[in-house]
Enzyme design. Structure first.
Site, PDB file in Angstrom:
ATOM      1  CE1 TYR A  70      42.561  81.468  24.755  1.00 28.33           C
ATOM      2  CE2 TYR A  70      43.411  79.384  24.098  1.00 28.33           C
ATOM      3  CZ  TYR A  70      43.449  80.604  24.744  1.00 28.33           C
ATOM      4  OH  TYR A  70      44.555  80.848  25.005  1.00 28.33           O
ATOM      5  CG  ASP A  81      40.948  76.569  16.590  1.00 26.60           C
ATOM      6  OD1 ASP A  81      41.634  75.690  16.297  1.00 26.60           O
ATOM      7  OD2 ASP A  81      41.149  77.343  17.224  1.00 26.60           O
ATOM      8  CE  LYS A  86      44.671  71.916  22.778  1.00 25.67           C
ATOM      9  NZ  LYS A  86      45.455  72.148  23.795  1.00 25.67           N
TER      10      LYS A  86
END
Length: 431
Positions: free
Chosen positions: A149, A244, A272
């Site tokens: 994702y 990523d 994050k």
């Protein structure tokens, strides 16, 4: 009315109110408990490794805002830094010194990131990195992996794992086939499939985009040679390799997966942890690539709240805490112990369980075989996970409400938290 009924009423009332004004009553789909059933929890506060829900229940938190809170909830250093920043002004729409300081921190930690551009979300970071990759190569194609994702931009929702798979949705209505026509899919850890894509589409592929440790199908580490193979094939064909690291940055290693595995990607996306619990993300990479971004170059990308001073302050405080190697090691050790607790309890009970961990991330898959790809993850016993989830919740442990997500530890998860987790696991697997 019993105390339990009274306590349940407040959370239920909030859920009912939310569903009237928000789709599914949530701001992000996986929070809705669709994969596990039952009523989602509203959280009122957090302290260290623990959260308290709207009914006053205290829970050991292994979600940690889906990864950012490596310092735990409301760490005093992070709170102090954020409060001081907001007291000076919450947003300026102009540059501030905190951006420069955080950029210097990140480029000093990750050698493959020579320059950086701040954005507000992981979705923005990856979307912008893909635009840059296409501009730099003059090509349109992107290779991504099933179950990885990379945010909810249209072109990257093809076989997106995470919340999309949790809810058993198609890739997404509203996404034009033309938008995903340039997205080529391969199974994670299948280097041969990537090679075949390059044999067929090599002159059209701008970049290979990969979670260097998959976290959005549960934790799935790269097979030996997989990342090295991606680096090799992209160099051979003049394509870019994009890591990523929105999830893996500071989670699998203090220098990210690129430091753990010794692979230098061309571009990196981050999020994050780097925001310290506030909305912040970034993309960065080699200087000659990043100098293509406006205003130095012609690749346009902008954001009103990019480099927000409060988020920059919280991120700086978090990375400064992680500058003490013992802090990251504490979180890593706790995750290792927790994974051992799960594996040991399952073995004693004869429960098929494959516990996969890299650094401070781990996932219990209810299967008796290792999980190496999205198809493997989807074959795990989801109903067994749902039962386990609710047994753990009843015992005071908050796990991600999906079998296709990662659990996270923090530097403040301690021996008491581990003992609590141990008791909960033994009881849950006995059910």
């Amino acid at each position: 009315m019993s105390r339990r009924a009274v306590l349940e009423t407040r959370n239920d009332a909030l859920v009912a109110r939310a569903r009237k004004v928000m789709p599914g009553g949530v701001s992000s789909p996986v929070r809705a408990f669709a994969a596990v059933g039952g009523t989602p929890r509203f959280i009122e506060r957090g302290a260290g490794a623990w959260i308290t829900d709207a009914d006053g229940n205290t829970l050991l938190d292994l979600v940690l805002s889906w990864g950012p809170l490596i310092a735990g909830h409301a760490h005093p250093r992070v709170v102090e830094a954020a409060a001081a920043a907001v007291a000076r002004g919450s947003s300026f729409g102009s540059s501030c010194e905190l951006e420069v300081r955080l950029a210097e921190q990140i480029t000093g930690i990750m050698p493959a990131v020579e320059m950086i551009r701040f954005v507000s979300s992981g979705t923005e970071a990856v979307m912008s990195a893909m635009r840059l990759a296409r501009a730099a190569t003059g090509r349109r194609g992107i290779v991504k992996f099933e179950g990885c994702y990379h945010g909810h931009s249209d072109a990257l929702l093809a076989s997106a794992g995470s919340g999309v798979a949790t809810l058993s949705l198609p890739d997404s209505p509203g996404v034009s086939p033309a938008v995903v026509a340039d997205t080529h899919l391969a199974a994670y850890n299948d280097l041969e499939a990537v090679g075949e894509l390059f044999r067929v589409f090599g002159d059209e592929i701008a970049a290979v985009l990969v979670e260097p440790v998959a976290g959005n199908m549960g934790v799935v580490p790269p097979a030996p040679g997989f990342l090295e193979g991606l680096r090799r094939v992209t160099l051979e064909h003049g394509a870019l390799l994009v890591f990523d690291e929105v999830m893996t940055g500071w989670r699998v290693h203090p220098g990210g997966a690129q430091a753990l595995y010794g692979i230098a990607p061309d571009l990196t996306t981050l999020g994050k942890v780097m925001g310290g619990g506030f909305p912040a993300a970034a993309y960065g990479g080699r200087r000659e690539l990043m100098e293509l971004v406006a205003p130095e170059g012609s690749v346009y990308q902008a954001g009103t709240l990019s480099g927000n001073p409060v988020a920059m302050a919280a991120g700086l405080a978090t990375l400064e805490l992680l500058g003490d190697p013992g802090q990251w090691a504490r979180a890593d050790s706790w995750a290792r112990e927790a994974a051992g607790v799960l594996a040991g309890a399952a073995a004693r009970r004869g429960v098929p369980l494959s516990v996969q961990r890299v650094g401070t991330m781990f996932t219990p898959f209810f299967t008796d075989t290792p999980v190496r790809s999205f198809s493997d993850a989807r074959r795990s016993d989801r109903m067994a996970f749902a039962r386990f989830f609710h047994a753990m919740l009843d015992a005071g442990v908050y796990l991600p409400p999906s079998p296709l997500e990662a659990c996270f530890s923090s530097m403040v998860h301690d021996d008491d938290a581990l003992a609590h987790f141990d008791r909960a696991v033994r009881g849950a697997l006995a059910c």
